[in-house]
Motif scaffolding. Structure first.
Motif, mmCIF file in Angstrom:
data_model
loop_
_atom_site.group_PDB
_atom_site.id
_atom_site.type_symbol
_atom_site.label_atom_id
_atom_site.label_comp_id
_atom_site.label_asym_id
_atom_site.label_seq_id
_atom_site.Cartn_x
_atom_site.Cartn_y
_atom_site.Cartn_z
ATOM 1 N N VAL A 169 0.792 -1.074 -0.048
ATOM 2 C CA VAL A 169 -0.107 0.060 -0.100
ATOM 3 C C VAL A 169 1.029 1.188 0.183
ATOM 4 O O VAL A 169 0.570 2.409 -0.822
ATOM 5 N N VAL A 170 1.952 1.082 0.757
ATOM 6 C CA VAL A 170 2.935 2.340 0.669
ATOM 7 C C VAL A 170 3.574 2.697 -0.653
ATOM 8 O O VAL A 170 3.419 3.634 -1.207
ATOM 9 N N SER A 171 4.139 1.623 -1.294
ATOM 10 C CA SER A 171 4.715 1.662 -2.526
ATOM 11 C C SER A 171 3.821 1.910 -3.683
ATOM 12 O O SER A 171 4.117 2.899 -4.493
ATOM 13 N N ASP A 172 2.444 1.502 -3.681
ATOM 14 C CA ASP A 172 1.503 1.641 -4.657
ATOM 15 C C ASP A 172 1.219 2.999 -4.637
ATOM 16 O O ASP A 172 1.059 3.892 -5.852
ATOM 17 N N ALA A 173 0.937 3.839 -3.626
ATOM 18 C CA ALA A 173 0.666 5.036 -3.423
ATOM 19 C C ALA A 173 1.709 5.985 -3.744
ATOM 20 O O ALA A 173 1.443 7.108 -4.564
ATOM 21 N N LEU A 174 2.919 5.716 -3.632
ATOM 22 C CA LEU A 174 4.207 6.534 -4.109
ATOM 23 C C LEU A 174 4.333 6.565 -5.498
ATOM 24 O O LEU A 174 4.492 7.468 -6.173
ATOM 25 N N GLN A 175 4.034 5.036 -6.048
ATOM 26 C CA GLN A 175 4.263 4.969 -7.414
ATOM 27 C C GLN A 175 3.211 5.851 -8.185
ATOM 28 O O GLN A 175 3.431 6.309 -9.474
ATOM 29 N N ARG A 176 2.231 5.760 -7.829
ATOM 30 C CA ARG A 176 1.034 6.627 -8.460
ATOM 31 C C ARG A 176 0.985 8.098 -8.338
ATOM 32 O O ARG A 176 0.065 8.515 -8.604
ATOM 33 N N GLU A 177 1.868 8.311 -7.233
ATOM 34 C CA GLU A 177 1.941 9.924 -7.096
ATOM 35 C C GLU A 177 0.814 10.232 -6.274
ATOM 36 O O GLU A 177 0.289 11.628 -6.515
ATOM 37 N N LEU A 178 0.139 9.364 -5.457
ATOM 38 C CA LEU A 178 -0.977 9.871 -4.535
ATOM 39 C C LEU A 178 -0.574 10.467 -3.465
ATOM 40 O O LEU A 178 -1.283 11.228 -2.648
ATOM 41 N N VAL A 179 0.730 10.264 -2.676
ATOM 42 C CA VAL A 179 1.304 10.871 -1.542
ATOM 43 C C VAL A 179 2.791 11.276 -2.028
ATOM 44 O O VAL A 179 3.235 10.614 -2.938
ATOM 45 N N SER A 180 3.397 11.885 -1.247
ATOM 46 C CA SER A 180 4.887 11.951 -0.928
ATOM 47 C C SER A 180 5.194 11.503 0.307
ATOM 48 O O SER A 180 4.443 10.974 1.095
ATOM 49 N N VAL A 181 6.476 11.022 0.277
ATOM 50 C CA VAL A 181 7.139 10.474 1.435
ATOM 51 C C VAL A 181 7.213 11.379 2.792
ATOM 52 O O VAL A 181 6.822 11.040 3.703
ATOM 53 N N ASP A 182 7.299 12.835 2.536
ATOM 54 C CA ASP A 182 6.883 13.804 3.758
ATOM 55 C C ASP A 182 5.332 13.702 4.032
ATOM 56 O O ASP A 182 5.315 13.664 5.269
ATOM 57 N N ASP A 183 4.458 13.298 3.303
ATOM 58 C CA ASP A 183 3.037 13.271 3.567
ATOM 59 C C ASP A 183 2.935 11.919 4.398
ATOM 60 O O ASP A 183 2.222 12.041 5.637
ATOM 61 N N LEU A 184 3.616 10.908 4.017
ATOM 62 C CA LEU A 184 3.622 9.645 4.921
ATOM 63 C C LEU A 184 4.021 9.967 6.444
ATOM 64 O O LEU A 184 3.539 9.484 7.359
ATOM 65 N N PHE A 185 5.137 10.430 6.494
ATOM 66 C CA PHE A 185 5.962 10.664 7.738
ATOM 67 C C PHE A 185 5.452 11.632 8.665
ATOM 68 O O PHE A 185 5.005 11.438 9.524
#
Length: 310
Positions: free
Chosen positions: A168-184
């Protein structure tokens, strides 16, 4: 006989209290439901037709059931955002929430969140999560929904397998739904509730990893005592620039974690061969491992890499 046109603002989904406010009595609603003109898929929420529900109608039913301060969340939110996830099947404890659930014939459960306070039991195909953290929903396609980053974190908290968190983390990042900063930022709000699987997946994302296979590959690298490579590293070749999952640039060695989802068509396979030839032509030794082997045969995979990275 009542018709859809008498629903408030011509909606086809409405709560009984809104119908009463519009002058439609409970008796008229009961008659329409009994004759099949309307339906009441979950307690108190009425749909102004008797056929199958669309996904959007199911979401609307869930929101009406949970109340005006609710929003779509968890898997349902990620589906709305466009992530590659499925809504949940019913279980005795669906997403950790107890309830008497019944899956609709169309697809899975609808997950909604509302502020913690007055308890609301889940019902039918609607899973109600109580949130102690501020929800701060946004509107997507006309529906209130948690942010994609919040949905990723919420789904990760209830995951039963580490690979589900990584997916779920990698898919959201690959699809540019989120940024790493958003998740942190969302993860920090969890405090002590931040579990080791999510923490590890976020650290992998910070290093530049963007797939579950790359996380498996890093565990091989760590177990073999290898130096940390560049992740998703760009490599310039005469045929263009390509990205390599893991690259030890000073050794001229790259490693790829190949999942089943890739190279399914003849065109994909041909493009992949051209890419591999270009990387070899640029002087790079490219090792490739199926993800299943990285998981099942970690030691020998590490040895093969270590023979070239020394």
């Amino acid at each position: 006989m009542p018709s859809a046109s008498v629903f408030p603002t011509d909606r086809c989904v409405a709560h009984r209290r809104d119908l009463r406010a519009a002058g439609i009595s409970d008796q008229r609603v009961r008659t329409a439901v009994r004759t099949g003109r309307w339906q009441e898929p979950v307690r108190g929420v009425v749909v102004s037709h008797g056929g199958g529900l669309t996904r959007r109608e199911r979401w609307q039913v869930g929101l009406e059931f949970a109340g005006p301060d609710a929003c779509l969340s968890h898997h349902s939110a990620l589906v709305l955002w466009g992530a590659r996830v499925d809504e949940l099947p019913p279980r005795r404890r669906t997403a950790g929430v107890t309830g008497v659930f019944a899956a609709p014939p169309e697809t899975g459960m609808v997950e909604v969140s509302r502020p913690h306070g007055q308890h609301m039991a889940s019902h039918g195909f609607v899973v109600v999560h109580q949130s102690r953290r501020p929800l701060e929903p946004v509107v997507v396609a006309g529906l209130p929904v948690t942010t994609a980053a919040r949905a990723v974190v919420d789904v990760s908290l209830g995951a039963r397998r580490r690979s589900d968190v990584e997916h779920v983390v990698s898919d959201a990042l690959q699809r540019e739904l989120v940024s790493v900063d958003d998740l942190f930022s969302e993860a920090r709000a969890l405090g002590r509730r931040l579990g080791p699987w999510l923490r590890s997946a976020l650290e992998d994302a910070r290093r530049g990893m963007r797939s579950v296979g790359e996380s498996d590959l890093r565990r091989v690298v760590v177990a073999a005592g290898l130096p940390e490579p560049e992740w998703n590293a760009p490599v310039d070749t005469p045929a263009g620039r390509f990205s390599v999952d893991a690259l030890w640039r000073e050794h001229g060695v790259g490693v790829e974690a190949d999942g089943r989802a890739w190279h399914l068509s003849t065109e994909d396979w041909a493009a992949d061969l051209r890419r591999q030839n270009a990387l070899h032509g640029a002087g790079l030794v490219l090792l490739r491992f199926p993800v299943q082997r990285l998981r099942a045969d970690r030691v020998s995979c590490g040895r093969e890499i270590a023979a070239l990275v020394h």
